[in-house]
Motif scaffolding. Sequence first.
Motif, short mmCIF file in Angstrom:
data_model
loop_
_atom_site.label_atom_id
_atom_site.label_comp_id
_atom_site.label_asym_id
_atom_site.label_seq_id
_atom_site.Cartn_x
_atom_site.Cartn_y
_atom_site.Cartn_z
N GLY A 1 50.70 63.50 99.44
CA GLY A 1 50.05 62.62 100.40
C GLY A 1 48.79 61.95 99.90
N LYS A 2 48.41 62.19 98.64
CA LYS A 2 47.16 61.63 98.11
C LYS A 2 47.45 60.52 97.10
CE LYS A 2 44.67 65.96 98.83
NZ LYS A 2 43.95 67.09 98.22
N ASP A 3 46.43 59.70 96.87
CA ASP A 3 46.56 58.57 95.96
C ASP A 3 46.46 59.04 94.51
OD1 ASP A 3 46.44 55.53 95.48
OD2 ASP A 3 44.68 56.27 94.41
N ALA A 4 47.41 58.60 93.67
CA ALA A 4 47.46 59.07 92.29
C ALA A 4 46.23 58.66 91.50
CB ALA A 4 48.73 58.53 91.61
N GLU A 5 45.76 57.43 91.68
CA GLU A 5 44.63 56.96 90.88
C GLU A 5 43.34 57.68 91.25
OE1 GLU A 5 42.47 52.74 89.60
OE2 GLU A 5 44.23 52.76 90.89
N SER A 6 43.09 57.85 92.55
CA SER A 6 41.85 58.50 92.97
C SER A 6 41.84 59.99 92.62
CB SER A 6 41.65 58.34 94.48
OG SER A 6 42.70 58.97 95.20
N ARG B 1 53.19 64.84 84.69
CA ARG B 1 53.51 66.24 84.39
C ARG B 1 52.29 67.13 84.63
NH1 ARG B 1 55.38 65.29 80.00
NH2 ARG B 1 57.62 65.45 80.34
N THR B 2 51.09 66.62 84.36
CA THR B 2 49.87 67.41 84.55
C THR B 2 49.66 67.72 86.03
OG1 THR B 2 48.84 66.42 82.59
CG2 THR B 2 47.37 67.46 84.22
N CYS B 3 49.84 66.73 86.89
CA CYS B 3 49.63 66.92 88.33
C CYS B 3 50.88 67.47 89.02
CB CYS B 3 49.21 65.61 88.98
SG CYS B 3 47.62 64.97 88.38
N ARG B 4 52.00 67.47 88.32
CA ARG B 4 53.28 67.93 88.87
C ARG B 4 53.60 67.20 90.18
NH1 ARG B 4 50.75 72.42 87.56
NH2 ARG B 4 50.51 73.13 89.70
N ALA B 5 53.46 65.88 90.14
CA ALA B 5 53.68 65.06 91.33
C ALA B 5 54.26 63.71 90.91
CB ALA B 5 52.37 64.86 92.10
N ALA B 6 55.01 63.10 91.84
CA ALA B 6 55.63 61.80 91.59
C ALA B 6 55.27 60.85 92.71
CB ALA B 6 57.15 61.95 91.47
N TRP B 7 55.41 59.56 92.42
CA TRP B 7 55.18 58.56 93.46
C TRP B 7 56.00 57.31 93.10
CZ3 TRP B 7 51.71 60.25 89.91
CH2 TRP B 7 51.17 59.34 89.00
#
Length: 353
Positions: free
Chosen positions: A254-259, A286-292
């Motif tokens: 639910g959060k913004d990748a850049e911020s 891969r570091t954040c283990r998240a996709a968008w």
Amino acid sequence: MPRWKALPDELDPQVKEFSGQLRRLVDRSGLSIAALADRTGYSKTSWERYLGGRLLAPKGAVVALAEVTGTDLGHLTTMWELAERAWSRSEMRHDMTMEASRISQARAALGEFGPPAATGAGATRAARFGGSATVTPGIAGPAGVSPTIPPQPTAPDADAREAAGNGRVPNGRAAPGPHGEPPRRPESPSEGRRRLTMFVAGALAALTVVAAVFFLTDGGGKGAEGAARSPSPSATTRHDLPPGVKCAGGDCTGKDAESMGCSGDLVSTVKTAAVGTTVVEVRYSRTCRAAWGRITGAAPGDTVRVSAGAHHETGTVARNGDTIAYTPMTAVPDASEVKACVTLTSGRRGCTK
């Protein structure tokens, strides 16, 4: 002075050739990096990384560059696909090297800790509880006090002394005590030695148990266990992340990748699809283990949606002049589970596989 610095030597030949082609297109267009960023919708910093060989340009940026420079998109896309495969192979080799390095470090850390023992490291830890684990022959117990052992009787008077020590008179009857009852028999030298041996064995066993408990609960034990076992995604704390990265796993949903610091050099495009001139992508860190999801070459009102199982996030091109939109992040252990779709204001729709 030349406009471009030499590309890194470690780049795969396919990636190096593709980056060189991008440079030639930019040179032929006469555009500055700032002007290129303004016309394509990708930042100046991103283009510096793409053209410097530090990051592979995503397909959306390639499509935008082809439009700006009037280049045949088919040929440029073919070169990008070859470079993207080479880049993925390089990343896989890097990951395997890092994994081997972590395993070696874990094994080395585990090798520093032997099984608990009465001497050495275990004895040193046990000593912190108030005792010493060193047992010197002839010294009983943690206090190191020399036991008092009765002198051994000589052969001639051994029988007489033992009979006296047993409270018996020469005729074999027990000698009465001061109140008429038989006295308690004093401990013989052999029994004293057995008692001493049992005491030392018990002390050693107790120290071994204490050392084992301390080894499992002390910081050293935790360090060895932590080195041998990779942290689970839910257990990752912020001090484990690279500088500037503010979330990982479920904390990123639910959060913004850049911020959150998950974009830039930490992100790669793992899936792509095109609907006309609009490109939809699955972006993965891969570091954040998240996709968008991201769309480029879009128009106001066009919508991008990223789905991972039952969870989904949505983003829309909101302002006139904008051609790009992103969704918030969703936590995923594997980018292959993610799908991104674009819905244009014209009603056309397309998704990644």
